[in-house]
Motif scaffolding. Structure first.
Motif, PDB file in Angstrom:
ATOM      1  N   LEU A  22      43.590  43.574  37.451  1.00  0.00           N
ATOM      2  CA  LEU A  22      43.379  42.335  38.182  1.00  0.00           C
ATOM      3  C   LEU A  22      42.080  42.412  38.981  1.00  0.00           C
ATOM      4  O   LEU A  22      41.289  41.452  38.977  1.00  0.00           O
ATOM      5  N   LEU A  23      41.856  43.526  39.643  1.00  0.00           N
ATOM      6  CA  LEU A  23      40.597  43.701  40.378  1.00  0.00           C
ATOM      7  C   LEU A  23      39.410  43.572  39.427  1.00  0.00           C
ATOM      8  O   LEU A  23      38.432  42.873  39.731  1.00  0.00           O
ATOM      9  N   LEU A  27      36.487  40.625  39.746  1.00  0.00           N
ATOM     10  CA  LEU A  27      35.102  41.009  40.012  1.00  0.00           C
ATOM     11  C   LEU A  27      34.143  40.568  38.905  1.00  0.00           C
ATOM     12  O   LEU A  27      33.001  40.191  39.183  1.00  0.00           O
ATOM     13  N   LYS A  28      34.600  40.601  37.663  1.00  0.00           N
ATOM     14  CA  LYS A  28      33.680  40.241  36.563  1.00  0.00           C
ATOM     15  C   LYS A  28      33.453  38.742  36.482  1.00  0.00           C
ATOM     16  O   LYS A  28      32.431  38.288  35.977  1.00  0.00           O
ATOM     17  N   GLY A  29      34.398  37.945  37.008  1.00  0.00           N
ATOM     18  CA  GLY A  29      34.243  36.494  36.998  1.00  0.00           C
ATOM     19  C   GLY A  29      34.474  35.895  35.624  1.00  0.00           C
ATOM     20  O   GLY A  29      34.539  36.593  34.611  1.00  0.00           O
ATOM     21  N   GLY A  30      34.639  34.587  35.610  1.00  0.00           N
ATOM     22  CA  GLY A  30      34.769  33.880  34.347  1.00  0.00           C
ATOM     23  C   GLY A  30      36.151  33.895  33.737  1.00  0.00           C
ATOM     24  O   GLY A  30      36.338  33.419  32.612  1.00  0.00           O
ATOM     25  N   ALA A  65      39.156  41.132  47.061  1.00  0.00           N
ATOM     26  CA  ALA A  65      38.271  40.502  46.076  1.00  0.00           C
ATOM     27  C   ALA A  65      38.667  39.055  45.836  1.00  0.00           C
ATOM     28  O   ALA A  65      37.799  38.177  45.699  1.00  0.00           O
ATOM     29  N   LEU A  66      39.966  38.783  45.796  1.00  0.00           N
ATOM     30  CA  LEU A  66      40.418  37.410  45.610  1.00  0.00           C
ATOM     31  C   LEU A  66      40.025  36.548  46.807  1.00  0.00           C
ATOM     32  O   LEU A  66      39.548  35.417  46.632  1.00  0.00           O
ATOM     33  N   ALA A  67      40.204  37.067  48.014  1.00  0.00           N
ATOM     34  CA  ALA A  67      39.826  36.312  49.205  1.00  0.00           C
ATOM     35  C   ALA A  67      38.332  36.004  49.198  1.00  0.00           C
ATOM     36  O   ALA A  67      37.908  34.889  49.559  1.00  0.00           O
ATOM     37  N   TYR A  68      37.518  36.964  48.805  1.00  0.00           N
ATOM     38  CA  TYR A  68      36.069  36.738  48.729  1.00  0.00           C
ATOM     39  C   TYR A  68      35.751  35.675  47.680  1.00  0.00           C
ATOM     40  O   TYR A  68      34.925  34.774  47.922  1.00  0.00           O
TER      41      TYR A  68
END
Length: 314
Positions: A22-23, A27-30, A65-68
């Motif tokens: 999930l992380l 982080l990779k996006g898309g 990472a989700l919050a960001y």
């Protein structure tokens, strides 16, 4: 006059097939699902958001990472909270009675790895960590009037299993949050097991019943002194009061509790294949809150569950 506080719960169904994935995907996006989840959260913009179905890790890296990622287009959640769950917490015993050990259903809560599909909180306002009560480690047998499964052969799947089996499939948390001008809002939150995927012993159905009934006992003061003012019982009960599988008396008991109000009595919250829409996610403020508004945000590309929210004031 203080602004109302918007509180939401959302089963994101973001869990992946292994730890760290999930992380990686955040982080990779898309990722289409993650983007859809973020869009729903941005649309609703709650002040306090309780999440289910998000993988836990010890550093809360995926949650941070989700919050960001949310903050790139939506609200800022500087306060993030999660505790180690029962999901994926392996035991050495056969907990589902299939004669095997080490499988996902032999963990304290279903999970292919520790922390799979767990719970978390994102908040604009500070979490009062010194006041948190965590009942994740409570044994199922220690719940008053526990409906432990029994067959003609005795305790199911075994007496040894019932001696170590925890009640919570994920966790039961009491989390106070300091809301400016409104004081402390205390979250009573959990994510119960679905009352299916078992046999005639109805292990999951009975566990679901007792995970929900925990809150009835808690509000009666049988675990600790419950909050006197302004609390909200919210999360995933995985039980509809009128349709689907499960022991419906549990959720009916909570919905009729004299200390709780139900601002959305007819609102369904989830759509599953080959079944009518169900109400399985709940947001029940204590009766001393004034409900200003309610709503939901939904997108099947994000989750089968809706994000549901309520605006509360005193």
């Amino acid at each position: 006059m203080a602004d109302p506080v918007r509180i939401a719960t959302f089963n994101t169904e973001l869990s992946r097939k292994g730890p760290g994935l999930l992380l990686r995907d955040i982080l990779k996006g898309g990722d289409a699902q993650i983007d859809a989840v973020i869009a729903l959260i941005t649309e609703a913009a709650p002040d306090i958001l309780v999440l289910q179905g998000i993988d836990y890790d010890l550093q809360a890296a995926a949650l941070h990472a989700l919050a960001y990622a949310i903050n790139q287009t939506g609200p800022d959640y500087p306060h993030r909270f999660a505790l180690p769950p029962n999901a994926g917490r392996q035991t050495s015993l056969d907990l589902d009675g299939n004669g095997k050990t080490g499988e996902a259903r032999d963990a304290q809560g279903y999970g292919r790895f520790f922390g799979a599909g767990a719970m978390a909180i994102l908040s604009r306002h500070p979490v009062l960590t010194d006041g948190v009560q965590d009942y994740t480690a409570m044994l199922w047998r220690d719940l008053p009037d526990a409906a432990l499964p029994v067959t003609k052969d005795g305790p199911f799947p075994s007496l040894a299993a019932q001696q170590v089996q925890r009640l919570s499939s994920n966790g039961h948390w009491v989390v106070p949050i300091a809301v400016p001008d409104l004081g402390t809002a205390t979250l009573l939150t959990f994510h119960a097991t679905p009352p299916v995927f078992d046999g005639p012993e109805d292990r999951n159905g009975k566990r679901n019943h007792d995970e929900i009934m925990f809150w009835d006992h808690y509000l009666a003061g049988k675990m600790a002194t419950p909050p006197e003012n302004e609390f909200i019982l919210l999360g995933g009960a995985n039980l509809d009061p009128n349709r689907g599988d499960g022991l419906r008396s549990a959720i009916k008991t909570i919905l009729s509790h004299p200390r709780l109000q139900d601002p959305t009595p007819d609102q369904t919250t989830a759509v599953f294949d080959n079944i009518d829409p169900l109400r399985v996610d709940y947001l029940l403020p204590s009766t001393d809150w004034r409900v200003v508004a309610t709503g939901r945000a939904q997108d099947p590309a994000a989750s089968r569950h809706s994000l549901i929210w309520v605006d509360l004031d005193r």
